[in-house]
Scaffold this active site. Sequence first.
Site, PDB file in Angstrom:
ATOM      1  N   ASP A  53       0.881  -1.164   0.000  1.00 42.57           N
ATOM      2  CA  ASP A  53       0.000   0.000   0.000  1.00 42.57           C
ATOM      3  C   ASP A  53       0.923   1.219   0.000  1.00 42.57           C
ATOM      4  OD1 ASP A  53      -2.252   1.598   0.128  1.00 42.57           O
ATOM      5  OD2 ASP A  53      -2.621   1.244   2.241  1.00 42.57           O
ATOM      6  N   MET A  54       0.407   2.397  -0.229  1.00 38.53           N
ATOM      7  CA  MET A  54       1.260   3.572  -0.320  1.00 38.53           C
ATOM      8  C   MET A  54       1.083   4.485   0.889  1.00 38.53           C
ATOM      9  SD  MET A  54       1.620   6.300  -3.463  1.00 38.53           S
ATOM     10  CE  MET A  54       0.165   7.272  -3.072  1.00 38.53           C
ATOM     11  N   ASP A  55      -0.099   5.090   1.022  1.00 29.88           N
ATOM     12  CA  ASP A  55      -0.342   6.067   2.085  1.00 29.88           C
ATOM     13  C   ASP A  55      -0.369   5.386   3.445  1.00 29.88           C
ATOM     14  OD1 ASP A  55      -0.914   8.646   0.570  1.00 29.88           O
ATOM     15  OD2 ASP A  55      -2.316   7.269  -0.394  1.00 29.88           O
ATOM     16  N   LYS A  99     -11.140   0.950  -1.997  1.00 28.91           N
ATOM     17  CA  LYS A  99     -10.933   0.184  -0.768  1.00 28.91           C
ATOM     18  C   LYS A  99     -12.069   0.500   0.206  1.00 28.91           C
ATOM     19  CE  LYS A  99      -5.998   0.855  -0.723  1.00 28.91           C
ATOM     20  NZ  LYS A  99      -4.970   1.336   0.151  1.00 28.91           N
TER      21      LYS A  99
END
Length: 155
Positions: free
Chosen positions: A7-9, A141
């Site tokens: 995931d990024m954030d 999501k």
Amino acid sequence: MRAAIFDMDGLLIDSEPLWKRAEQEIFAGLGIRLTDDDCEQTLGLRTDMVVAHWHERFPWPAPSPESVAEAIDARVVRLVARYGQAMPGALQALESVHRAGLVIGMATSSPVSLIETVVRRLDIGRFITDACSAMDEAHGKPDPAVYLTTAARLG
């Protein structure tokens, strides 16, 4: 195992405080005062879903929800470009997975413009084989679609 998806954030980059700041600034311009706790309710959702959530509770006549979402995204991109920092251990994790020979994907609710900004800011382009945005999915999501798309694109 042949691949890893990150995931990024909040996992690779500490952007959640920057998202809160951008949302609070943009919504304040509409007369909507969001607290940190308010922002926690929509954490991790696509921006269009965040805006829809608040528009349903505090309808405003203009600008359009689409324009508000674009303004939030643009503000986050500017904040990340200036202040974005890797989460503790994130770069080491990417390097470790890369050294192990796995291909690396990134799956996020964030728009492509922010993905590109994060990759530049953290200098992680050499690790990432592919990155997918839930903005390109029918559902954001917590629906797993963006992860499934990323996995399929990584083979």
